[in-house]
Design a protein around this motif. Sequence first.
Motif, short mmCIF file in Angstrom:
data_model
loop_
_atom_site.label_atom_id
_atom_site.label_comp_id
_atom_site.label_asym_id
_atom_site.label_seq_id
_atom_site.Cartn_x
_atom_site.Cartn_y
_atom_site.Cartn_z
N PHE A 16 0.17 20.83 7.24
CA PHE A 16 0.44 19.78 6.52
C PHE A 16 1.50 18.84 7.18
N SER A 17 2.17 19.09 8.14
CA SER A 17 3.02 18.34 9.04
C SER A 17 2.51 17.53 9.91
N PHE A 18 1.08 17.62 10.30
CA PHE A 18 0.30 16.69 10.95
C PHE A 18 -0.61 15.91 10.17
N ALA A 19 -0.91 16.40 8.94
CA ALA A 19 -1.62 15.52 8.00
C ALA A 19 -0.98 14.04 7.93
N PRO A 20 -1.84 13.05 8.17
CA PRO A 20 -1.32 11.63 7.89
C PRO A 20 -0.73 11.38 6.59
N ALA A 21 0.07 10.85 6.39
CA ALA A 21 1.17 10.45 5.11
C ALA A 21 0.16 9.30 4.42
N LYS A 22 0.09 9.42 3.29
CA LYS A 22 -0.82 8.34 2.80
C LYS A 22 0.04 7.23 2.58
N ALA A 23 -0.46 6.06 2.84
CA ALA A 23 0.58 4.85 2.93
C ALA A 23 0.67 4.27 1.42
N ASP A 24 2.03 3.91 1.33
CA ASP A 24 2.42 3.34 0.05
C ASP A 24 2.08 2.08 -0.29
N PRO A 25 1.17 1.89 -1.41
CA PRO A 25 0.71 0.35 -1.51
C PRO A 25 1.89 -0.56 -1.70
N ALA A 26 3.02 -0.23 -2.31
CA ALA A 26 4.22 -1.16 -2.41
C ALA A 26 4.58 -1.64 -0.96
N ASP A 27 4.66 -0.58 0.01
CA ASP A 27 4.95 -0.97 1.46
C ASP A 27 4.27 -1.88 1.92
N GLU A 28 2.73 -1.45 1.93
CA GLU A 28 1.83 -2.24 2.46
C GLU A 28 2.07 -3.66 1.89
N VAL A 29 1.98 -3.94 0.78
CA VAL A 29 1.92 -5.15 0.17
C VAL A 29 3.37 -5.99 0.44
N LYS A 30 4.17 -5.26 0.61
CA LYS A 30 5.72 -6.04 0.93
C LYS A 30 5.34 -6.69 2.15
N ALA A 31 5.01 -5.77 3.24
CA ALA A 31 4.69 -6.37 4.68
C ALA A 31 3.75 -7.36 4.87
N ALA A 32 2.73 -7.16 3.83
CA ALA A 32 1.83 -8.53 3.69
C ALA A 32 2.53 -9.71 3.29
N TYR A 33 3.26 -9.64 2.25
CA TYR A 33 3.99 -10.66 1.81
C TYR A 33 5.05 -11.11 2.56
N SER A 34 5.80 -10.44 3.48
CA SER A 34 6.75 -10.99 4.43
C SER A 34 5.84 -11.68 5.46
N ALA A 35 4.73 -11.10 5.81
CA ALA A 35 3.87 -11.99 7.07
C ALA A 35 3.41 -13.37 6.17
N TRP A 36 3.21 -13.34 5.28
CA TRP A 36 2.67 -14.64 4.54
C TRP A 36 3.73 -15.51 4.47
N ASP A 37 4.77 -15.08 3.70
CA ASP A 37 5.86 -15.97 3.82
C ASP A 37 6.32 -16.74 5.00
N ALA A 38 6.26 -15.91 5.95
CA ALA A 38 6.86 -16.35 7.36
C ALA A 38 5.82 -17.55 7.88
N ALA A 39 4.62 -17.16 7.49
CA ALA A 39 3.48 -18.14 7.93
C ALA A 39 3.65 -19.64 7.08
N PHE A 40 3.87 -19.50 5.94
CA PHE A 40 4.21 -20.35 4.82
C PHE A 40 5.58 -21.24 5.43
N ASN A 41 6.45 -20.62 5.78
CA ASN A 41 7.89 -21.02 5.86
C ASN A 41 7.83 -21.80 7.70
N LYS A 42 6.88 -21.72 8.12
CA LYS A 42 6.44 -22.27 9.33
C LYS A 42 5.80 -23.61 9.15
N ALA A 43 5.20 -23.81 7.86
CA ALA A 43 4.26 -24.86 7.50
C ALA A 43 3.05 -24.97 8.32
N ASP A 44 2.59 -23.72 8.46
CA ASP A 44 1.54 -23.33 9.31
C ASP A 44 0.36 -23.23 8.34
N ALA A 45 -0.52 -24.13 7.90
CA ALA A 45 -1.77 -23.86 7.03
C ALA A 45 -2.67 -23.18 7.78
#
Length: 145
Positions: A16-45
């Motif tokens: 169990f110490s080597f079993a991959p941890a299941k990703a937390d959907p909230a963490d994954e979505v927050k990371a996607a939101y952060s990247a999306w906001d960064a692209a938006f805030n560069k005005a890069d369509a």
Amino acid sequence: MDKLLTSMFAVLCIFFSFAPAKADPADEVKAAYSAWDAAFNKADAKAVAAFYTDNAIFLPATHDVIKGPGGVEKFFGGIFGMGVTGHKLELIEAQGDGKLLVGTAKWSAKGKDAKGADQPWAGVATHVFEKQADGSLKLRVHTFN
């Protein structure tokens, strides 16, 4: 018997110490939101459009039905032409398993009123993400008001 149980327990702990941890959907979505906001805030369509799958459906508050990254790029090019800046997505909730994740968010941005004066914009959004082969998330469905 005690040695056998101890050995089995040790093996299970190692497994169990080597079993991959299941990703937390909230963490994954927050990371996607952060990247999306960064692209938006560069005005890069083009960079914003890269966050959408080829068969994405984007349903903005204009009531248009926009399909694919090309349509998304055109829409956000118009938004950037209006001087909208400072976009921020704040996660309300995320859930999902496997290939699809759903995120809901509060969004805010700095827009302009009819006379060109700064005006705060805000609303809520729903996002359906499709997990890509490389583990990244792309938007399959995006709607906001």
